[in-house]
Design an enzyme around this catalytic site. Structure first.
Site, PDB file in Angstrom:
ATOM      1  N   CYS A  63      30.853  60.029  58.180  1.00 32.20           N
ATOM      2  CA  CYS A  63      31.243  61.400  57.220  1.00 32.20           C
ATOM      3  C   CYS A  63      32.658  62.017  57.825  1.00 32.20           C
ATOM      4  O   CYS A  63      33.246  63.518  56.161  1.00 32.20           O
ATOM      5  CB  CYS A  63      29.779  62.219  58.226  1.00 32.20           C
ATOM      6  SG  CYS A  63      28.609  60.995  58.410  1.00 32.20           S
ATOM      7  N   GLU A  71      35.466  61.124  59.896  1.00 28.11           N
ATOM      8  CA  GLU A  71      36.146  60.478  61.303  1.00 28.11           C
ATOM      9  C   GLU A  71      37.553  59.619  60.266  1.00 28.11           C
ATOM     10  O   GLU A  71      37.676  59.066  59.755  1.00 28.11           O
ATOM     11  CB  GLU A  71      35.955  59.534  61.792  1.00 28.11           C
ATOM     12  CG  GLU A  71      34.251  59.905  62.096  1.00 28.11           C
ATOM     13  CD  GLU A  71      33.009  59.954  61.937  1.00 28.11           C
ATOM     14  OE1 GLU A  71      33.354  59.448  60.870  1.00 28.11           O
ATOM     15  OE2 GLU A  71      32.665  59.975  62.584  1.00 28.11           O
TER      16      GLU A  71
END
Ligand code: SF4
Ligand code: SF4
Lengths: 327, 851
Positions: free
Chosen positions: B475, B477
């Site tokens: 999502c 990182e």
């Protein structure tokens, strides 16, 4: 010009809207001035009409008298309060003259069921908000737009604010009906970079019928604006069955070509939409076009595009809507 | 339409020259509701046969094959068992090839099927099957999995073998109540269960390295290192065993690819259509070559990417196995194929689109609880990064950057998760392409800011060239591709719950006999957290801040203990030899990736409820200590009563009369910064079990909904069980949105927080109504907004473009809106497949409407 007890000039402002992108080039902060001499029947900002603070009422937001009652308890008129309730809820508030100097209920109400339209704001207060978004203006050629209501009603204050913006190198735009003494307008123009105005109808009788005033002064001021070489954007709020006849559109086109010498950077034909009705209700005002039902969107959009094409015949940079760049 | 007709040559023929013009507009807020979106008939045909759902079915083959291998090697070291298990699956699991496709490969089961990973825990799988929680039921209305009786029986038959030998069992056996009381298994101050039932994933293999070596080269590397191991040294035998495991999986990987090669040949033999026959034979050749050798063409390379990645999935059970910087590692092939006429832009565009759909066909099994917590299923988190700067600091944009974005608009399915890296020198054309893609309204792509991400990585001791070469995984990182095991997203801390305990002397605000822990806690005068005093008695606001700080330290200690236990369980039971072979450093160091074999080793838990906590602090400071409108006791009572009987106060705290984060108001923004910094301070640089350290993140994905369900009301005007605030966004309660000043104010408020300090990543979700983005005024204002966010060092943003009416309509008539994609947080999903709570949360995000 009104001044506070400390001698600070102030304006009466209904609203400040950041990131407006349709009223002038780029990203703008729009300042809505309160008070307007016109009464357009399609007006979608009725809270901008009166040049006085007003109480606005949203009964649906009331959390209930049995749980709250802060409004009634704060009202200095006691049992004689103008606040009317029904079924444990706020119903209405028919302002009485005393309210103008009080507004205590609105200050107390925690849920904005009673609120005040119109805030007194000084130039420094407004500049603080305006400057917050300066980087956005720089990136997009944006700036500040004064709108309303009618800016020219508070022309002295508007001129001060515009001057302050210019001193801060911020692009300025005034959106006005131009129904005002020409001297006021010229004073305001001293620090104005761009003017947006409406031509609502070329027939002064119809103009009067729809707005409450004739169009002579307005057309004169538009002409003067062109003479002053102010960059000018003209809008036609196209209202079906009111001003969308080919005749009226052509008359407008001829005026722009012949009288303004095509000194217009963009002409926008703005589709009418029935909005703002809930705001009339909060002010205890009837919605003037309540009975009017606009045609289907698909039909209507085609009509608007056709009118836009007609305007182009006059060599006018005409666009439908307001989402194409002005400059 | 012929693909060729699409070829765009702008008047002066300046680069870039992708297939579509850089400024092609597809419309605003149209989402997936376009039939045949691709210019390629083949892609539209494949799309028409693609089910637009994340539901699937359970496939037992992997579980059975792994069990078989474990049983065959009872006394072997764990890593050999793992390698043999993997090898047995790769050699024997069923494989499939579908009509029309140019790229083959899958997870050893049919499309949308999902393998089972008994190593992590099998009981829940079999129990859910038995209890009706796996397939569609009232308890599981989306992301459900069908299964046959035979599948259930097969899994049931191996249940005893795994009982007591799973990651779950191991982790639980080394933890005590003190660590667990605040966790997912207790009161939900933090969640640390993400990697108990599944692998850690969240990385990308080193594609550059794989392309250079090929499987043959990796084999050579293993053999070279085997030769050089000195077995008399203390860790010599360990290293040698590890390398033996590497060899086992390396050979199996080659065999796996050869199985596809053979099957393609067989298919070609019986194919009557001449063109297809030719295609199949070419695919066969591609596969045969790449089973051992480095790829030579774009086609071979993209085929290799897909298969190498699928095998990681087959082994590790993690998600967010990401595709790295696709436009960078593929570009040499692209350039060379164009130059020597091997391929055309159009054909490579078609390959990319086919590749994207192949990813969508993959699936992953999740428990009904995980689905509830994390909101969405599918394979999950397979990010693909484009744009940004090169290792030597130049702008990296090339034609593939544009083509990767066009490919998404041409297929409009939510894989892969696209990330565009932006920086001060990003070309205007790429910004336009990015914004036009976003305006379509599928929620793709997300944008990442090099100018804050790279310094942030440097602060985590990542080398400059690796930091500049980062990819986005999952999502949110940032990750040093192919060299890092980040344990991203391993846990979540509910900062709002920490504040609750901080102002209530370590007790939950709704402490009472209904609590699951009452007997061992409240009833005997104990408390959940540490005693930090009560708002009833605090005399200054500083005492509140201090209490929050102390309470945060206490919970970070426990959070990290649990995360370490899970990490240790992975090391003991589930080393990952295949993955290790594709990550730089493991073979070289003779160490598995789970043991810290790679260059960078992090653990990245997230702080959640940033806005809620910030507004909570602002409310306390303003009402209790400055205006003295109410006493601390009154505020606590109101929250305890869930605001019932305190309606005026409830309305007041939710009104603009109180300072709120998200309005460019320093008062609230500074306290929100404090809330987040405190979390970062207590997490950053704590050592982890792999020789690396912890990195705080600042986002929730959808855990804010799950945390909300575990928490009673809170001071900023939230009622019990409502979601806490999302990612870096402002507070939205049932009573209203706390951010009311438009997108520029949000941009400025959010960037007053220290994004670079959240080294595990940050996220801001924006939601726009289509009308605010139409026309070139809408487009260019939007670009300026993003530019300012970048310049102010915002790290990451994602965008939903849909009007509220549409979302509400879709909630009412899901069948008519099956295609409506929205940005959830970190990813896009089909709106109608989300839970009611999550749908409401998305609808509630402030629509930045200003038309
Ligand atoms: S103060 Fe406002 S919310 Fe309270 S009773 Fe009066 S109108 Fe209703
Ligand atoms: S007993 Fe009270 S303090 Fe303890 S966990 Fe339960 S609610 Fe919280």
């Amino acid at each position: 010009m009104k001044i506070t007890e400390d001698g600070e000039p102030y304006g009466l402002i209904t609203n400040i809207q950041k990131y407006t992108i349709h009223d002038g080039p780029g990203i703008r902060t729009e300042i809505f001035f309160k008070g307007c001499p016109l009464r357009c029947i399609w007006c979608s900002n009725p809270e901008g009409q009166s040049y006085e603070q007003q109480i606005g009422i949203y009964p649906s937001k009331c959390i209930g008298l049995s749980k709250c009652s802060l409004c009634i308890n704060s009202c200095p008129r006691g049992t004689d309060t103008p606040i009317k309730t029904e079924d444990d809820r706020l119903l209405s508030l028919q302002e009485i003259p005393e309210c103008k100097n009080c507004f205590r209920c609105a200050e107390e109400c925690p849920s904005r069921a009673i609120m005040i339209w119109g805030k007194k704001m000084s130039v420094p207060e407004l500049m603080k908000v305006i400057l917050e978004d300066r980087n956005f203006y720089l990136k997009t050629g944006g700036g500040v737009t004064l709108s309303g209501g009618e800016v020219m009603l508070q022309w002295e204050f508007a001129a001060l604010l515009l001057k302050a913006c210019r001193d801060a190198s911020i692009h300025t735009c005034v959106e006005s009906s131009l129904y005002c003494p020409t001297e006021h307008m010229e004073k305001v123009y001293e620090a104005t970079d761009l003017v947006i105005t409406d031509i609502k109808h070329m027939d002064t009788e119809r103009h009067k019928e729809y707005t409450g005033v004739g169009n002579e002064l307005i057309l004169k001021n538009i002409k003067r604006t062109a003479e002053l070489k102010k960059p000018l954007v003209i809008r036609i709020p196209v209202v079906p069955d009111h001003n969308n006849s080919e005749k009226n559109i052509r008359a407008t086109g001829e005026f722009i070509r012949d009288v303004l010498g095509n000194h217009v950077i963009q002409l926008q034909l703005i589709p009418f939409r029935k909005i703002g009705t809930e705001k009339y209700a909060t002010l205890n005002l009837p919605y003037p076009m309540g009975d009017f039902s606009p045609p289907e969107r698909s039909v209507w959009e085609k009509n608007l595009l056709r009118l836009t094409e007609i305007m182009k015949e006059y060599n006018i940079p005409a666009v439908a809507g307001s989402s194409q760049k002005m400059c | 339409m012929l693909a060729r007709e699409l070829t765009y040559h702008n008047a002066v023929k300046v680069e870039p020259l992708p297939v579509e013009p850089f400024d092609k507009e597809w419309g605003v807020g149209i989402s997936g509701n376009t039939p045949e979106p691709s210019p390629f008939p083949r892609i539209n045909r494949i799309l028409s046969k693609t089910v637009k759902t994340t539901n699937g079915f359970v496939s037992p083959d992997r579980a059975i094959l792994v069990t078989e291998a474990y049983k065959k090697n009872p006394g072997a070291p764990q890593i050999i068992k793992c390698a043999e298990g993997m090898a047995n699956v790769l050699r024997n699991t069923p494989i499939y090839i579908y009509d029309d496709e140019l790229i083959v490969g899958g997870l050893g089961c049919d499309k949308k099927g999902t393998p089972v990973f008994p190593e992590f825990g099998l009981n829940w799988v079999v129990d859910e099957m038995r209890d009706g929680l796996m397939d569609y039921s009232e308890e599981r209305t989306h992301d459900y999995f069908s299964f046959s009786k035979e599948t259930q029986d097969k899994l049931e038959s191996i249940r005893d073998f795994w009982n007591g030998n799973t990651i779950e069992d191991y982790a639980n056996s080394i933890l005590t109540d003190d660590e667990l009381k605040g966790s997912h298994a207790g009161k939900g101050v933090f969640f640390a269960d993400a990697y108990i039932l599944c692998g850690a994933g969240h990385l990308g293999i080193g594609y550059d390295r794989l392309f250079k070596l090929g499987f043959k080269g990796i084999r050579k590397l293993i053999l070279d290192h085997m030769e050089n191991v000195d077995k008399s040294l203390p860790d010599g035998i360990k290293k040698y065993t590890f390398l033996r495991a590497e060899l086992i999986v390396n050979e199996a990987a080659t065999d796996h690819i050869m199985r596809y090669a053979d099957l393609t040949k067989e298919k070609a033999g019986s194919e009557e259509d001449k063109t297809r026959k030719k295609e199949l034979l070419q695919i066969h050749k591609n596969l045969k070559w790449i089973s051992r050798n480095p790829p030579r063409t774009f086609w071979e390379a993209i085929q290799m990417v897909h298969l190498a990645n699928c095998m990681v999935h087959i082994e590790c059970n993690g998600h967010s196995i990401s595709y790295g910087r696709f436009d960078q590692y593929m570009y040499p092939f692209y350039k060379q194929d164009i130059a020597n006429g091997t391929s055309t832009r159009e054909f490579m565009q078609e390959l990319i689109e086919n590749f994207y759909i192949k990813i969508w066909d993959l699936n992953k099994l999740r428990s009904h609880i995980l689905i509830k917590t994390f909101g969405n299923g599918g394979i999950g988190g397979q990010a693909l990064t484009v744009g940004g700067i090169t290792k030597d600091g130049k702008d990296a944009t090339n034609e593939l950057t544009y083509m990767a974005l066009d490919a998404h608009v041409h297929i409009r399915i939510p894989t892969p998760w696209l990330a565009v890296r932006l920086h001060a020198g990003t070309p205007w054309e790429l910004k336009v392409k990015t914004v036009n893609t976003i305006r379509v309204g599928t929620g793709e792509p997300k944008i990442f800011n090099d100018d804050v991400t790279i310094p942030s990585m440097l602060s985590s001791n990542v080398e400059v060239k690796d930091a500049r070469d980062y990819q986005v995984v999952g999502c949110v990182e940032p990750d040093a591709t192919g060299k890092s095991y980040g344990w991203k997203d391993c846990g979540h801390m509910n900062m709002a719950k920490v504040l609750e305990l901080a102002i209530n002397d370590g007790r939950c605000i709704n402490c009472g006999p209904e609590c699951m822990r009452w007997q061992k806690c409240g009833a005997i005068g104990e408390r959940l957290g540490v005693a930090t005093g009560s708002l009833e008695n605090f005399e200054t606001f500083d005492e509140v801040l201090e209490a929050y700080d102390r309470q945060m330290k206490y919970w970070c200690d426990r959070h990290v203990s649990v995360l370490n236990a899970v990490d240790i369980a992975h090391q003991q039971l589930k080393p990952l030899p295949y993955l290790s072979s594709l990550m730089e450093g493991c073979i070289e160091n003779g160490k598995d990736i789970t043991m810290g074999g790679v260059k960078y080793n992090f653990s990245g838990p997230q702080g959640v409820a940033i806005g809620t906590t910030g507004d909570g602090l602002a409310t306390i400071r303003q009402l209790v200590f400055e205006e003295k409108r109410i006493s601390g006791k009154e505020l606590l009572d109101a929250v305890r009563d869930n605001w019932v009987g305190h309606e005026p106060l409830y309305a007041y705290v939710n009104s603009e009369k109180v300072h709120h984060y998200g309005n460019d108001d320093d008062y609230a923004d500074e306290l929100t910064k404090f809330a987040m910094d405190t979390w970062c301070k207590h997490i950053e640089k704590r050592p982890n079990t792999r020789g690396g350290f912890y990195q705080p993140g600042a986002y929730s994905v959808t855990v804010n909904v799950a945390f909300g369900l575990k928490q009673w009301a809170s001071v900023e005007g939230r009622k019990a069980f409502e979601p806490v605030s999302d990612c870096m966004g402002a507070v939205h309660t049932h009573c209203g949105s706390h951010d009311i000043s438009g997108p520029t104010a949000i941009c400025r408020s959010v960037t007053k927080l220290d994004h670079a300090r959240a080294t595990n990543g940050t996220l801001l979700n924006w939601k726009f109504s289509p009308t605010s983005l139409t026309g070139n005024t809408g487009r260019d204002s939007f670009i300026a907004l993003i530019d300012e966010y970048i310049q102010r060092k915002g790290m990451h943003s994602q965008f939903t473009v849909a009007n509220q009416e549409t979302l509400i309509e879709a909630q009412k008539n899901p069948d008519e809106y099956r295609d409506l994609l929205v940005r959830v947080a970190g990813y896009s999903a089909y709106f109608v497949e989300l839970s009611k709570e999550l749908q409401d949360d998305i609808i509630g995000r402030t629509v930045l409407s200003f038309d």
